[in-house]
Design an enzyme around this catalytic site. Structure first.
Site, mmCIF file in Angstrom:
data_model
loop_
_atom_site.group_PDB
_atom_site.id
_atom_site.type_symbol
_atom_site.label_atom_id
_atom_site.label_comp_id
_atom_site.label_asym_id
_atom_site.label_seq_id
_atom_site.Cartn_x
_atom_site.Cartn_y
_atom_site.Cartn_z
ATOM 1 N N SER A 73 0.842 -1.197 0.000
ATOM 2 C CA SER A 73 0.000 0.000 0.000
ATOM 3 C C SER A 73 0.875 1.244 0.000
ATOM 4 O O SER A 73 2.016 1.217 0.493
ATOM 5 C CB SER A 73 -0.895 0.009 1.244
ATOM 6 O OG SER A 73 -1.557 1.249 1.391
ATOM 7 N N TYR B 204 -1.602 -0.574 10.323
ATOM 8 C CA TYR B 204 -1.706 -0.961 8.910
ATOM 9 C C TYR B 204 -0.508 -0.437 8.127
ATOM 10 O O TYR B 204 0.139 -1.182 7.379
ATOM 11 C CB TYR B 204 -3.006 -0.409 8.326
ATOM 12 C CG TYR B 204 -3.203 -0.730 6.860
ATOM 13 C CD1 TYR B 204 -3.651 -1.987 6.463
ATOM 14 C CD2 TYR B 204 -2.930 0.214 5.881
ATOM 15 C CE1 TYR B 204 -3.820 -2.289 5.114
ATOM 16 C CE2 TYR B 204 -3.102 -0.077 4.533
ATOM 17 C CZ TYR B 204 -3.553 -1.330 4.153
ATOM 18 O OH TYR B 204 -3.716 -1.623 2.827
#
Length: 264
Positions: free
Chosen positions: A147, A160
Site C-alpha cells: 500500500s 496498517y
C-alpha cells in the site's frame, strides 16, 4: 492478451476487490487454473470462481486465514494437483480503521498482532508453504499487495501502515533470497474504490474520500480494482521477467504530494 497462457495462479483474499480482479484478470489472459483463497466470504468467493470459469480457467476454492500457518499449507495444497504454481498473489489483508494516527489509544496490542499476522506474516507463510511448487515452475513470480501507506506512513491506521512498510522490506529480502528461481515484487495501491471501504466506513465518509482522491491526485482519478489489477498482473507475468525486488506505486500519483517522495 494471453500472457498467462497455461499458468497456475494462486490468489489470497480473492473473494472481492483487488484479489478478485487479479483472479479474473489472470483467467481472462489465459490461465489454466486459478486457486481462489478466501477467509469468510464463501458466497463472494464462489461469485469470483464463476467469473474465472466464464473466462475459461479452472477455479479452485481454498478457504483459510493466511495468518494461520496450517491454513497456508492447506491453501497451497489445493494447487498441488497441478504440480506447480506459476504466480502467487499475496493479496489478503486486514486493518483497523483508526485514521487519527495521533490517537495512540485507538489501537491495542491485539490489533497490531492481528494486522501483522495477516498482512506480513501471512505472505511469508504462504511463500514458505508454496516454495516447492513455485520452484517447480519455469518462471515463478510472487506479488505482494502492499500500500501507499507503507511508503508514506498514511492510511487507515498506524498498525496498517507499519505492516505494509515491513512488507515492502520483506519483498526486498525475499527477492534476493529466492532468486533466480522466484521473482518477488510489491504493488502499492492508493485508494481503491471497492467494498473494502464501504463495508467498514459510513457511506458519507467513503464518498468524501473518493471525491477528495479525485480532486487531489494528479491523474484526478479514484482507481478501480481493475485499474490496479492490471499493474499487478504485469508484475506477475513474463512481461516482467527481469523485474524483481520492485515496489510499484499505483495510486494515480497520490504519492507526488508527499515531500519525502518528490525526489524519489
Amino acid at each position: 492478451m494471453r500472457d498467462f497462457d497455461g499458468k497456475i495462479v494462486l490468489v489470497t483474499g480473492a473473494s472481492t476487490g483487488l484479489g478478485a480482479a487479479i483472479a479474473v484478470g489472470a483467467a481472462t489472459r489465459g490461465a489454466k487454473a486459478v486457486i481462489i483463497n478466501y477467509a469468510k466470504s464463501a458466497a463472494e468467493a464462489e461469485a469470483t470462481a464463476e467469473a474465472v470459469r466464464a473466462a475459461g480457467a479452472e477455479a479452485v476454492l481454498a478457504q483459510g486465514d493466511v495468518g494461520d500457518d496450517a491454513a497456508c499449507r492447506a491453501i497451497v495444497e489445493a494447487a498441488a494437483l497441478f504440480g506447480r504454481i506459476d504466480a502467487l498473489a499475496n493479496n489478503a489483508g486486514v486493518t483497523k480503521f483508526a485514521p487519527n494516527h495521533g490517537d495512540l489509544d485507538a489501537l491495542s496490542r491485539a490489533d497490531f498482532e492481528h494486522i501483522f499476522a495477516v498482512n506480513l506474516i501471512g505472505p511469508f507463510q504462504m511463500i514458505r508453504a508454496a516454495r516447492t511448487l513455485l520452484e517447480a515452475s519455469d518462471r515463478a513470480s510472487v506479488l505482494m499487495t502492499s500500500s501507499i501507506a507503507g511508503v508514506t506512513g498514511i492510511g487507515s491506521s498506524v498498525a496498517y501502515a507499519a505492516s505494509k512498510g515491513a512488507l515492502n522490506t520483506m519483498t526486498l529480502s525475499l527477492a534476493r533470497a529466492l532468486a533466480p528461481k522466484i521473482r518477488v515484487n510489491a504493488l502499492c495501491p492508493g485508494f481503491i474504490d471497492t467494498t473494502w471501504f464501504s463495508k467498514s466506513l459510513p457511506a458519507a465518509i467513503v464518498d468524501r474520500v473518493r471525491q477528495g482522491t479525485i480532486e487531489t491526485t494528479p491523474l484526478q482519478a479514484a482507481s478501480t480494482a481493475e485499474d490496479v489489477a492490471d499493474a499487478g498482473l504485469f508484475l506477475l507475468s513474463d512481461a516482467a521477467r527481469h523485474v524483481t525486488g520492485e515496489t510499484l506505486l499505483v495510486d494515480a500519483g497520490l504519492h507526488l504530494g508527499y515531500a519525502p517522495l518528490v525526489a524519489r
